[in-house]
Design a protein around this motif. Structure first.
Motif, mmCIF file in Angstrom:
data_model
loop_
_atom_site.group_PDB
_atom_site.id
_atom_site.type_symbol
_atom_site.label_atom_id
_atom_site.label_comp_id
_atom_site.label_asym_id
_atom_site.label_seq_id
_atom_site.Cartn_x
_atom_site.Cartn_y
_atom_site.Cartn_z
ATOM 1 N N ASP A 119 0.846 -1.189 0.000
ATOM 2 C CA ASP A 119 0.000 0.000 0.000
ATOM 3 C C ASP A 119 0.887 1.247 0.000
ATOM 4 O OD1 ASP A 119 -2.052 1.774 0.137
ATOM 5 O OD2 ASP A 119 -2.613 1.341 2.207
ATOM 6 N N LYS A 127 9.878 5.522 4.982
ATOM 7 C CA LYS A 127 9.283 6.018 6.228
ATOM 8 C C LYS A 127 7.822 6.429 6.060
ATOM 9 C CE LYS A 127 10.955 10.797 5.678
ATOM 10 N NZ LYS A 127 11.813 11.852 6.269
ATOM 11 N N GLU A 128 7.383 6.601 4.811
ATOM 12 C CA GLU A 128 5.991 6.981 4.548
ATOM 13 C C GLU A 128 5.052 5.778 4.544
ATOM 14 O OE1 GLU A 128 7.150 10.838 1.735
ATOM 15 O OE2 GLU A 128 6.393 8.998 0.828
ATOM 16 N N LEU A 129 5.609 4.573 4.562
ATOM 17 C CA LEU A 129 4.811 3.351 4.573
ATOM 18 C C LEU A 129 4.525 2.919 6.003
ATOM 19 C CD1 LEU A 129 6.615 1.188 1.850
ATOM 20 C CD2 LEU A 129 4.772 2.854 1.531
ATOM 21 N N SER A 130 3.434 2.173 6.182
ATOM 22 C CA SER A 130 3.150 1.580 7.489
ATOM 23 C C SER A 130 4.206 0.515 7.797
ATOM 24 C CB SER A 130 1.763 0.936 7.479
ATOM 25 O OG SER A 130 1.744 -0.195 6.620
ATOM 26 N N LYS A 131 4.292 0.111 9.061
ATOM 27 C CA LYS A 131 5.277 -0.914 9.445
ATOM 28 C C LYS A 131 5.022 -2.225 8.707
ATOM 29 C CE LYS A 131 6.394 0.857 14.063
ATOM 30 N NZ LYS A 131 6.397 0.570 15.518
ATOM 31 N N ASN A 133 3.710 -2.590 5.699
ATOM 32 C CA ASN A 133 4.150 -2.456 4.311
ATOM 33 C C ASN A 133 5.665 -2.381 4.200
ATOM 34 O OD1 ASN A 133 1.758 -2.297 2.386
ATOM 35 N ND2 ASN A 133 1.111 -0.890 3.994
ATOM 36 N N GLN A 134 6.327 -1.788 5.187
ATOM 37 C CA GLN A 134 7.787 -1.825 5.222
ATOM 38 C C GLN A 134 8.275 -3.271 5.333
ATOM 39 O OE1 GLN A 134 9.698 0.870 8.015
ATOM 40 N NE2 GLN A 134 8.079 2.387 7.753
ATOM 41 N N ASP A 160 -1.024 -8.024 10.013
ATOM 42 C CA ASP A 160 -2.406 -8.384 10.309
ATOM 43 C C ASP A 160 -2.726 -9.730 9.637
ATOM 44 O OD1 ASP A 160 -3.627 -7.935 7.549
ATOM 45 O OD2 ASP A 160 -2.767 -5.971 7.934
#
Length: 296
Positions: A119, A127-131, A133-134, A160
């Protein structure tokens, strides 16, 4: 084939691995389970030759890992190592080039990015991605150059349920293409649904070794679950250690697994049909819990 032979690794007075021996065959999906501090990450670091000293021997196709071509091996460490200020595309291309992937087209990169359902955009900074997605980007970086052997240390951490299932599917697909995969997880459902074989470490020692079905079937089937809207407490006697009820589900813990046949006949004679009667071996989760409580 990976061969780990009698490996011991200590840090001062603490023995992190204690005479560990096992093999991972070509094309296997191999799980490593154990509590925090059991030795899983230390094992992976020994395999990857990150430690200069340990006792025993580790080889892959009869060679030490330090002698292998870099692009043959993939590794996802438990501690994530992405540069938060870099763009996603730059980060992926960096790892691909580092592992001697000669060419990565824009089309192929986009296919992998979409395959992982990340996403964000390739132009986004890490750093703009959620953890979560990282985490998917880092796993993508470990697989995009298609190594033949991959170690994934807690690949599902922080994800999740949907993304866990997604990455399970991706890992299975990569494995079907011939990549040997070794991974660790605290979640026994992940291990049971994915791996062909597994080991369990406890205080640096192997306490379980085999396929999930072999390990489960090595235990007696003393747990019996029956679904019935009728009262089953009439079945309670000296042959049953525990009888409990949760709605229409009844759980029996038997002193002897063969006593399930007696219970079945009594139910048929007294009640007739019941929609569910199950005498399965203990789950990996139950076995894991037992092993944690046992003394090594």
């Amino acid at each position: 084939m990976l061969k780990v032979n009698n490996v011991t690794k200590s840090f001062g007075d603490v023995t992190a691995l204690d005479h560990v021996t096992f093999e991972v065959g070509d094309g296997e999906l191999f799980g490593v389970i154990g509590q925090n501090g059991a030795g899983k990450s230390t094992l992976f670091r020994c395999i990857m030759d990150f430690y200069s000293k340990y006792d025993g021997e580790i080889t892959y196709n009869d060679k030490k890992f330090s002698k292998l071509a870099l692009e043959k091996i993939g590794f996802l460490p438990e501690e994530r190592s992405l540069d938060p200020k870099r763009k996603v595309e730059d980060q992926i291309r960096y790892f691909a080039k580092l592992n001697k992937m000669k060419f990565l087209s824009d089309t192929k990169l986009k296919e992998w990015f979409d395959y992982f359902e990340i996403d964000g955009k390739l132009s986004s900074k890490i750093k703009e991605l959620s953890k979560g997605n990282q985490q998917k980007v880092q796993l993508l970086c470990s697989l995009i150059y298609k190594p033949e052997f991959v170690i994934l240390d807690e690949p599902f951490s922080g994800l999740d349920p949907y993304n866990i299932r997604l990455l399970q599917s991706i890992i299975k697909d990569i494995n079907k293409e011939g990549t040997t995969i070794m991974f660790s997880s605290h979640n026994m459902e992940n291990v049971e649904s994915l791996c062909n074989k597994l080991i369990m470490l406890k205080k640096g020692k192997i306490v379980l070794n085999g396929s999930p079905s072999e390990i489960r079937n090595s235990y007696e089937r003393k747990k019996l679950i029956v679904e019935s809207d009728k009262d089953l407490f009439f079945l309670n006697d000296e042959n049953i250690e525990i009888l409990s009820q949760d709605g229409n589900m009844w759980t029996f813990i038997l002193k002897d697994e063969d006593y399930a046949k007696v219970i079945f006949r009594k139910i048929v004679d007294e009640i007739g049909f019941v929609p569910y009667f199950d005498q399965s071996p203990p789950s990996l989760n139950e076995i894991f819990a037992r092993k944690v409580k046992e003394n090594v």
